[in-house]
Design a protein around this motif. Structure first.
Motif, PDB file in Angstrom:
ATOM      1  N   LYS A 239     -38.349  45.055  -5.135  1.00 45.31           N
ATOM      2  CA  LYS A 239     -38.307  43.847  -4.315  1.00 45.31           C
ATOM      3  C   LYS A 239     -39.348  42.842  -4.794  1.00 45.31           C
ATOM      4  O   LYS A 239     -39.076  41.636  -4.894  1.00 45.31           O
ATOM      5  N   LYS A 240     -40.536  43.327  -5.125  1.00 44.18           N
ATOM      6  CA  LYS A 240     -41.606  42.459  -5.608  1.00 44.18           C
ATOM      7  C   LYS A 240     -41.244  41.835  -6.944  1.00 44.18           C
ATOM      8  O   LYS A 240     -41.538  40.663  -7.207  1.00 44.18           O
ATOM      9  N   LEU A 241     -40.578  42.604  -7.814  1.00 38.80           N
ATOM     10  CA  LEU A 241     -40.173  42.092  -9.120  1.00 38.80           C
ATOM     11  C   LEU A 241     -39.136  40.983  -8.982  1.00 38.80           C
ATOM     12  O   LEU A 241     -39.096  40.046  -9.778  1.00 38.80           O
ATOM     13  N   VAL A 242     -38.287  41.096  -7.956  1.00 39.64           N
ATOM     14  CA  VAL A 242     -37.287  40.056  -7.709  1.00 39.64           C
ATOM     15  C   VAL A 242     -37.953  38.796  -7.161  1.00 39.64           C
ATOM     16  O   VAL A 242     -37.671  37.680  -7.597  1.00 39.64           O
ATOM     17  N   GLU A 243     -38.860  38.985  -6.220  1.00 42.93           N
ATOM     18  CA  GLU A 243     -39.504  37.847  -5.569  1.00 42.93           C
ATOM     19  C   GLU A 243     -40.476  37.115  -6.488  1.00 42.93           C
ATOM     20  O   GLU A 243     -40.553  35.886  -6.478  1.00 42.93           O
ATOM     21  N   GLU A 244     -41.232  37.866  -7.283  1.00 39.62           N
ATOM     22  CA  GLU A 244     -42.269  37.267  -8.118  1.00 39.62           C
ATOM     23  C   GLU A 244     -41.852  37.088  -9.573  1.00 39.62           C
ATOM     24  O   GLU A 244     -42.544  36.419 -10.343  1.00 39.62           O
ATOM     25  N   GLY A 245     -40.737  37.676  -9.962  1.00 39.33           N
ATOM     26  CA  GLY A 245     -40.300  37.590 -11.354  1.00 39.33           C
ATOM     27  C   GLY A 245     -40.972  38.667 -12.204  1.00 39.33           C
ATOM     28  O   GLY A 245     -41.905  39.335 -11.768  1.00 39.33           O
ATOM     29  N   GLN A 246     -40.507  38.798 -13.422  1.00 35.83           N
ATOM     30  CA  GLN A 246     -41.060  39.828 -14.294  1.00 35.83           C
ATOM     31  C   GLN A 246     -42.315  39.358 -15.024  1.00 35.83           C
ATOM     32  O   GLN A 246     -42.451  38.180 -15.346  1.00 35.83           O
ATOM     33  N   ASN A 247     -43.183  40.284 -15.265  1.00 38.16           N
ATOM     34  CA  ASN A 247     -44.416  40.020 -16.007  1.00 38.16           C
ATOM     35  C   ASN A 247     -44.726  41.248 -16.866  1.00 38.16           C
ATOM     36  O   ASN A 247     -45.707  41.950 -16.638  1.00 38.16           O
ATOM     37  N   PRO A 248     -43.851  41.538 -17.848  1.00 43.11           N
ATOM     38  CA  PRO A 248     -44.005  42.757 -18.645  1.00 43.11           C
ATOM     39  C   PRO A 248     -45.293  42.778 -19.456  1.00 43.11           C
ATOM     40  O   PRO A 248     -45.817  41.738 -19.843  1.00 43.11           O
ATOM     41  N   LYS A 249     -45.777  43.993 -19.695  1.00 38.54           N
ATOM     42  CA  LYS A 249     -47.011  44.168 -20.452  1.00 38.54           C
ATOM     43  C   LYS A 249     -46.773  44.010 -21.960  1.00 38.54           C
ATOM     44  O   LYS A 249     -47.687  43.640 -22.698  1.00 38.54           O
ATOM     45  N   ALA A 250     -45.558  44.323 -22.410  1.00 43.61           N
ATOM     46  CA  ALA A 250     -45.297  44.290 -23.848  1.00 43.61           C
ATOM     47  C   ALA A 250     -43.824  44.089 -24.134  1.00 43.61           C
ATOM     48  O   ALA A 250     -42.961  44.384 -23.301  1.00 43.61           O
ATOM     49  N   LEU A 251     -43.551  43.584 -25.340  1.00 47.52           N
ATOM     50  CA  LEU A 251     -42.203  43.544 -25.881  1.00 47.52           C
ATOM     51  C   LEU A 251     -42.042  44.800 -26.721  1.00 47.52           C
ATOM     52  O   LEU A 251     -42.852  45.064 -27.613  1.00 47.52           O
ATOM     53  N   PHE A 252     -41.016  45.584 -26.434  1.00 51.92           N
ATOM     54  CA  PHE A 252     -40.752  46.818 -27.163  1.00 51.92           C
ATOM     55  C   PHE A 252     -39.486  46.618 -27.992  1.00 51.92           C
ATOM     56  O   PHE A 252     -38.416  46.409 -27.448  1.00 51.92           O
ATOM     57  N   ILE A 253     -39.625  46.669 -29.317  1.00 50.91           N
ATOM     58  CA  ILE A 253     -38.478  46.542 -30.211  1.00 50.91           C
ATOM     59  C   ILE A 253     -38.156  47.928 -30.748  1.00 50.91           C
ATOM     60  O   ILE A 253     -38.899  48.488 -31.556  1.00 50.91           O
TER      61      ILE A 253
END
Length: 213
Positions: A27-41
């Motif tokens: 729910k928090k991720l939906v309300e506040e948006g994503q803030n990932p720690k890293a890009l994983f390729i």
């Protein structure tokens, strides 16, 4: 349909157990948006599970997967490029602080680079894409000479990770952020048979067990 039904059962378990357990986080991720720690390729290989091997949770990783975990060099002339778009979005919009390029053992893409292929209507995109792994193959053949094919492939898997890190630096914003000390690049190699990850040490120019640094 029988195999798909397994996924349906899995989804039911996720929705009733795992989602409920982490409902507030979702729910928090939906309300506040994503803030990932890293890009994983990572590679599209079904045996490589980014969240599982890193112990990460929802919102931790922005993930792009493709055949061979390749990074195409920066090229404004490409009309469509999912991997390049993901890199630009992660760096410019999400402002990730780290990018991980993760190769793995028994990589089918690297194996294919050691085989001869003839482009057809059925594989034209695959053959073109595999060209990104050829520098690693060529280096393996030059460095190991008459060594076994297995040793050459293992060398190429790791060398390819390093080549992809170099390709990342061809993206202007990636290079800028790295030079400013705001973005850090990491090269990993995951061993399917042991579950161990080795990282590329830029100082010693070799792969070392992750966690020993």
């Amino acid at each position: 349909m029988e195999k798909i039904s397994e996924f349906e059962k899995g989804h039911q378990y996720f929705r009733t157990v795992k989602f409920k357990k982490n409902e507030e986080r979702f729910k928090k991720l939906v309300e506040e948006g994503q803030n990932p720690k890293a890009l994983f390729i990572g590679c599209s290989d079904s045996r490589v599970m980014p969240a599982m091997i890193t112990g990460s949770g929802p919102g931790d990783l922005f993930i792009v997967r493709n055949v061979g975990n390749f990074v195409p060099p920066f090229s404004p002339d490409n009309d469509y490029h999912a991997t390049a778009a993901a890199i630009e979005y992660a760096v410019s919009h999400l402002e990730v602080s780290d990018i991980i390029v993760c190769g793995h053992s028994d990589c089918g893409a690297i194996k294919a680079c050691f085989e001869s292929h003839h482009p057809t209507k059925e594989n034209i995109h695959t053959i073109k894409w595999l060209q990104l792994g050829e520098p690693a193959r060529d280096l393996a053949l030059k460095a190991l000479g008459d060594d076994t094919l297995e040793a050459q492939r293992d060398f190429a898997e790791k060398a390819s990770v390093v080549f992809q890190l170099e390709n990342l630096l061809s993206y202007p914003l990636v290079k800028k952020r790295v030079d400013e000390g705001k973005l850090f690049l990491h090269g990993w190699h995951y061993d399917l048979s042991t579950g161990k990850i080795h990282y590329f040490d830029e100082t010693d120019l070799e792969f070392k067990p992750l966690g020993d640094s």
